[in-house]
Design a protein around this motif. Structure first.
Motif, short mmCIF file in Angstrom:
data_model
loop_
_atom_site.label_atom_id
_atom_site.label_comp_id
_atom_site.label_asym_id
_atom_site.label_seq_id
_atom_site.Cartn_x
_atom_site.Cartn_y
_atom_site.Cartn_z
N GLY A 154 0.79 -1.23 0.00
CA GLY A 154 0.00 0.00 0.00
C GLY A 154 0.82 1.28 0.00
N LYS A 155 2.14 1.18 0.14
CA LYS A 155 2.96 2.40 0.22
C LYS A 155 3.11 3.07 -1.14
CE LYS A 155 7.37 4.22 1.89
NZ LYS A 155 8.65 3.91 2.58
N LEU A 156 3.26 2.29 -2.19
CA LEU A 156 3.42 2.86 -3.53
C LEU A 156 2.09 3.42 -4.03
CD1 LEU A 156 5.65 0.17 -5.28
CD2 LEU A 156 6.35 2.45 -4.50
N THR A 157 2.14 4.59 -4.66
CA THR A 157 0.94 5.20 -5.21
C THR A 157 0.94 5.03 -6.73
OG1 THR A 157 2.11 7.33 -5.20
CG2 THR A 157 0.61 6.88 -3.38
N LEU A 158 -0.23 4.74 -7.27
CA LEU A 158 -0.38 4.51 -8.70
C LEU A 158 -1.42 5.46 -9.28
CD1 LEU A 158 -0.18 2.86 -11.36
CD2 LEU A 158 -1.83 1.25 -10.37
N GLY A 159 -1.00 6.31 -10.21
CA GLY A 159 -1.91 7.26 -10.83
C GLY A 159 -2.36 6.83 -12.22
N GLY A 160 -3.52 7.30 -12.64
CA GLY A 160 -4.02 6.99 -13.97
C GLY A 160 -5.52 7.18 -14.06
N THR A 161 -6.05 7.10 -15.27
CA THR A 161 -7.50 7.17 -15.44
C THR A 161 -8.10 5.84 -14.98
OG1 THR A 161 -7.35 6.37 -17.72
CG2 THR A 161 -7.31 8.76 -17.40
N GLN A 162 -9.43 5.81 -14.87
CA GLN A 162 -10.10 4.63 -14.32
C GLN A 162 -9.74 3.34 -15.06
OE1 GLN A 162 -11.76 4.67 -11.59
NE2 GLN A 162 -12.93 6.55 -11.34
N SER A 163 -9.73 3.38 -16.41
CA SER A 163 -9.43 2.17 -17.18
C SER A 163 -8.03 1.65 -16.87
CB SER A 163 -9.54 2.44 -18.68
OG SER A 163 -10.87 2.74 -19.05
N HIS A 164 -7.06 2.54 -16.93
CA HIS A 164 -5.68 2.14 -16.71
C HIS A 164 -5.44 1.68 -15.28
CE1 HIS A 164 -4.30 3.16 -20.65
NE2 HIS A 164 -4.79 4.37 -20.56
N LEU A 165 -6.08 2.35 -14.34
CA LEU A 165 -5.95 1.93 -12.94
C LEU A 165 -6.51 0.53 -12.75
CD1 LEU A 165 -6.87 5.03 -10.74
CD2 LEU A 165 -4.63 3.99 -11.07
N LEU A 166 -7.68 0.29 -13.33
CA LEU A 166 -8.29 -1.03 -13.19
C LEU A 166 -7.42 -2.09 -13.85
CD1 LEU A 166 -10.61 -2.72 -12.18
CD2 LEU A 166 -11.82 -2.27 -14.31
N GLY A 167 -6.85 -1.74 -15.02
CA GLY A 167 -6.00 -2.69 -15.72
C GLY A 167 -4.81 -3.12 -14.89
N GLN A 168 -4.10 -2.14 -14.31
CA GLN A 168 -2.93 -2.48 -13.52
C GLN A 168 -3.29 -3.05 -12.15
OE1 GLN A 168 0.05 -2.87 -14.46
NE2 GLN A 168 -0.27 -2.07 -16.52
N THR A 169 -4.40 -2.61 -11.58
CA THR A 169 -4.84 -3.18 -10.30
C THR A 169 -5.20 -4.66 -10.49
OG1 THR A 169 -5.71 -1.03 -9.59
CG2 THR A 169 -6.45 -2.96 -8.38
N PHE A 170 -5.80 -4.96 -11.64
CA PHE A 170 -6.14 -6.34 -12.00
C PHE A 170 -4.88 -7.19 -12.08
CE2 PHE A 170 -6.99 -9.58 -15.33
CZ PHE A 170 -8.07 -10.24 -14.75
N ILE A 171 -3.84 -6.63 -12.67
CA ILE A 171 -2.55 -7.33 -12.81
C ILE A 171 -1.88 -7.48 -11.44
CG2 ILE A 171 -0.20 -7.14 -13.73
CD1 ILE A 171 -2.30 -7.91 -15.82
N LEU A 172 -1.76 -6.39 -10.71
CA LEU A 172 -1.07 -6.42 -9.41
C LEU A 172 -1.78 -7.30 -8.39
CD1 LEU A 172 -0.13 -2.62 -9.17
CD2 LEU A 172 1.34 -4.53 -9.86
N ASN A 173 -3.11 -7.32 -8.47
CA ASN A 173 -3.88 -8.16 -7.55
C ASN A 173 -3.56 -9.63 -7.76
OD1 ASN A 173 -6.20 -8.44 -5.57
ND2 ASN A 173 -7.04 -9.60 -7.28
N GLN A 174 -3.40 -10.03 -9.01
CA GLN A 174 -3.04 -11.43 -9.31
C GLN A 174 -1.64 -11.77 -8.82
OE1 GLN A 174 -4.42 -13.07 -13.30
NE2 GLN A 174 -4.62 -10.88 -13.70
N LEU A 175 -0.77 -10.75 -8.79
CA LEU A 175 0.60 -10.96 -8.32
C LEU A 175 0.71 -10.86 -6.80
CD1 LEU A 175 2.51 -8.82 -11.00
CD2 LEU A 175 2.39 -11.32 -10.87
N GLY A 176 -0.43 -10.59 -6.16
CA GLY A 176 -0.44 -10.49 -4.70
C GLY A 176 0.17 -9.20 -4.19
#
Length: 322
Positions: A154-176
């Motif tokens: 949770g320390k790292l911050t990730l910026g972007g529009t909703q689509s891009h945020l969801l895309g990378q959150t989807f990826i990062l969530n799978q990576l734990g």
């Protein structure tokens, strides 16, 4: 004699359509001042804005009318959507967007409009979300990101529009991995804050990130399994979702009009947009910015859009509100 009269009748009917400049069954699109308004619900400089301006450059050759690109950013693209709905349903105000406003609406308890309040005309492409970091940071590579984020959830911050945020959150969530998502109304603002050091990571399209890599940013992962154009050599070797052993995600660029627009006009727009995408200058410029033309006509596009809404509805929980 009767046969001859029937033939003459058909000939005169055909000629009447020729002189009128209209084919049988075709709805003639007529716009005030001979101008089509192309609404981009995001700020200038982003991927959707680039698409709008490239398509507008060949509008007169296909539509016989000029195309005016209007940026209406705000509320993750919903402001531009509402602007389109405020105009007459005559096909002269066209909205081009990504899943960003869909996600924005799905995240609201009391959304200002429904995702069904649009008549889909076509899909023109699909894009992936590219994750970038400032060069030299401990998290500037996929392995480095895994190591750092697991030690500092949770320390790292990730910026972007909703689509891009969801895309990378989807990826990062799978990576734990857990990061703090910071939504932006447009790519330009997200990149500005990223370059200013206000967010650690940014998620954008390959075309938007091309000017940043490798001097001002390091690319970490491609959210999809769609290969990036060879023109964008700076992304050569960038890991895709399948390289990380996880599921991929990409996002369609859709085009729609007011839901009350007559079907005949929507069909005509779909055909004309298909022709617009075949124009050599358009094909050349789209390829130059590193994106692909993936066209779907109205009936098929509407089904894909409905599927995207359903898929996003099941994934928005990944983007928790603060």
């Amino acid at each position: 004699m009767r046969t001859g009269m029937k033939i003459l009748a058909v000939v005169f009917l055909s000629l009447s359509f020729v002189f009128a400049g209209v084919r049988p069954g075709q709805a003639e699109l007529k716009c005030p001042r001979n101008v089509i308004t192309w609404v981009v619900p995001f700020g200038a400089g982003g991927g959707t804005d680039r698409w709008g301006r490239i398509l507008s450059s060949a509008s007169f050759d296909v539509f016989g009318m000029a195309m005016r690109v209007v940026n209406k950013p705000g509320a993750s693209g919903v402001v531009g959507w509402k602007y389109m709905l405020s105009k007459k349903p005559n096909g002269c105000t066209i909205l081009m967007a990504s899943p960003t406003p869909i996600i924005g609406l799905l995240r609201e308890k009391n959304p200002p409009l429904k995702t069904s309040q649009v008549k889909i005309v076509a899909l023109v492409s699909s894009f992936r979300s590219i994750l970038l970091s400032a060069p030299g940071k401990p998290w500037a590579s996929l392995d480095g990101l895994k190591s750092y984020a697991k030690k500092n959830p949770g320390k790292l911050t990730l910026g972007g529009t909703q689509s891009h945020l969801l895309g990378q959150t989807f990826i990062l969530n799978q990576l734990g991995l857990k990061v703090t998502a910071v939504p932006y109304s447009g790519t330009g603002k997200a990149v500005s804050d990223f370059l200013g050091g206000h967010v650690n990571l940014v998620a954008i399209t390959a075309s938007s990130g091309a000017g940043l890599v490798p001097k001002r940013a390091s690319a970490i992962i491609n959210s999809s399994n769609m290969k990036i154009s060879k023109k964008l050599k700076m992304f050569k070797g960038l890991p895709m979702a399948k390289d990380a052993g996880i599921k991929d995600i990409s996002f369609p660029r859709w085009i729609g009009v007011h839901p009350d627009t007559p079907d005949a006009i929507a069909d005509e727009l779909s055909v004309q947009i298909g022709k617009l995408l075949k124009q050599k200058p358009v094909k050349r410029l789209i390829k130059k910015i590193g994106e692909e033309i993936i066209y779907s006509p109205r009936a098929e596009a509407a089904k894909v859009y409905a599927g995207v809404v359903k898929k996003m509805a099941g994934a928005v929980s990944l983007l928790k509100k603060k």
